[in-house]
Design a protein around this motif. Sequence first.
Motif, PDB file in Angstrom:
ATOM      1  N   ALA A   1      12.172  -5.681  -3.060  1.00  0.00           N
ATOM      2  CA  ALA A   1      10.938  -6.031  -3.765  1.00  0.00           C
ATOM      3  C   ALA A   1      11.250  -6.228  -5.244  1.00  0.00           C
ATOM      4  O   ALA A   1      11.773  -5.329  -5.894  1.00  0.00           O
ATOM      5  CB  ALA A   1       9.902  -4.935  -3.588  1.00  0.00           C
TER       6      ALA A   1
ATOM      7  N   THR B   1       9.653  -7.405  -8.997  1.00  0.00           N
ATOM      8  CA  THR B   1       8.435  -7.582  -9.775  1.00  0.00           C
ATOM      9  C   THR B   1       8.833  -7.838 -11.220  1.00  0.00           C
ATOM     10  O   THR B   1       9.737  -7.182 -11.738  1.00  0.00           O
ATOM     11  CB  THR B   1       7.541  -6.329  -9.677  1.00  0.00           C
TER      12      THR B   1
ATOM     13  N   PRO C   1       9.364  -7.138   5.420  1.00  0.00           N
ATOM     14  CA  PRO C   1       8.621  -7.884   4.391  1.00  0.00           C
ATOM     15  C   PRO C   1       7.281  -7.253   4.018  1.00  0.00           C
ATOM     16  O   PRO C   1       6.884  -7.308   2.852  1.00  0.00           O
ATOM     17  CB  PRO C   1       8.434  -9.265   5.035  1.00  0.00           C
ATOM     18  N   ALA C   2       6.578  -6.643   4.960  1.00  0.00           N
ATOM     19  CA  ALA C   2       5.305  -5.992   4.630  1.00  0.00           C
ATOM     20  C   ALA C   2       5.519  -4.814   3.685  1.00  0.00           C
ATOM     21  O   ALA C   2       4.725  -4.586   2.764  1.00  0.00           O
ATOM     22  CB  ALA C   2       4.601  -5.528   5.910  1.00  0.00           C
TER      23      ALA C   2
ATOM     24  N   ASP D   1       7.966  -4.614   1.535  1.00  0.00           N
ATOM     25  CA  ASP D   1       8.279  -5.213   0.230  1.00  0.00           C
ATOM     26  C   ASP D   1       7.005  -5.600  -0.520  1.00  0.00           C
ATOM     27  O   ASP D   1       6.929  -5.437  -1.739  1.00  0.00           O
ATOM     28  CB  ASP D   1       9.182  -6.438   0.388  1.00  0.00           C
ATOM     29  N   VAL D   2       6.005  -6.099   0.191  1.00  0.00           N
ATOM     30  CA  VAL D   2       4.734  -6.446  -0.444  1.00  0.00           C
ATOM     31  C   VAL D   2       4.079  -5.192  -1.024  1.00  0.00           C
ATOM     32  O   VAL D   2       3.595  -5.201  -2.165  1.00  0.00           O
ATOM     33  CB  VAL D   2       3.782  -7.159   0.546  1.00  0.00           C
ATOM     34  N   ALA D   3       4.074  -4.109  -0.261  1.00  0.00           N
ATOM     35  CA  ALA D   3       3.486  -2.858  -0.746  1.00  0.00           C
ATOM     36  C   ALA D   3       4.233  -2.332  -1.969  1.00  0.00           C
ATOM     37  O   ALA D   3       3.617  -1.886  -2.950  1.00  0.00           O
ATOM     38  CB  ALA D   3       3.472  -1.811   0.371  1.00  0.00           C
TER      39      ALA D   3
ATOM     40  N   HIS E   1       6.015  -4.127  -4.067  1.00  0.00           N
ATOM     41  CA  HIS E   1       5.727  -5.057  -5.160  1.00  0.00           C
ATOM     42  C   HIS E   1       4.373  -4.736  -5.808  1.00  0.00           C
ATOM     43  O   HIS E   1       4.266  -4.677  -7.042  1.00  0.00           O
ATOM     44  CB  HIS E   1       5.745  -6.499  -4.662  1.00  0.00           C
ATOM     45  N   LEU E   2       3.340  -4.521  -4.988  1.00  0.00           N
ATOM     46  CA  LEU E   2       2.010  -4.215  -5.541  1.00  0.00           C
ATOM     47  C   LEU E   2       2.030  -2.926  -6.348  1.00  0.00           C
ATOM     48  O   LEU E   2       1.412  -2.836  -7.407  1.00  0.00           O
ATOM     49  CB  LEU E   2       0.978  -4.149  -4.417  1.00  0.00           C
TER      50      LEU E   2
END
Length: 153
Positions: free
Chosen positions: A2, A4, A119-120, A122-124, A126-127
């Motif tokens: 992830a 950012t 990937p899910a 990684d989204v968490a 990242h947020l």
Amino acid sequence: MAVTVREMDCSPDAVFEVLADGWLYPSWVVGASRMRDVDARWPAPDAVLQHSFGVWPMLLDDETRMLEWAPPHRAVMRPKGRPIGEAQVTLEVKPRGTGCVVRIDEVPVAGPGRWVHNPAMDVAIHLRNVETLRRLAYIAENRTDQHGRHAAF
């Protein structure tokens, strides 16, 4: 992995001043709720921060170890987050105009978080790191030196 990125209105040195102050860790790291101890050698490589994460009464004690310290451009840390596991977090800072760009790259390296990395997740991550960098920017952009001058200048 992830990644950012955030532009900040301060110098890379101002960002590293915040990173160097271990007692500020729960102020900018999402999830960290309090400091228990800061190694006198912090932020030198292999120095450790003792912190807790969660919300009372569900606090877990953990630690973050500094792996690499190269101000004002790069820091690599290994935070533990039991029971999820451990991560490697790399912060890279580059000057841009009168400010800087901060990039945080986080990857699970041990424990269950590594086994279910997808990937899910990684989204968490990242947020969460969007907010982490927002908090880091609030502190770094608003620091003043001993003469009362704004850290961005």
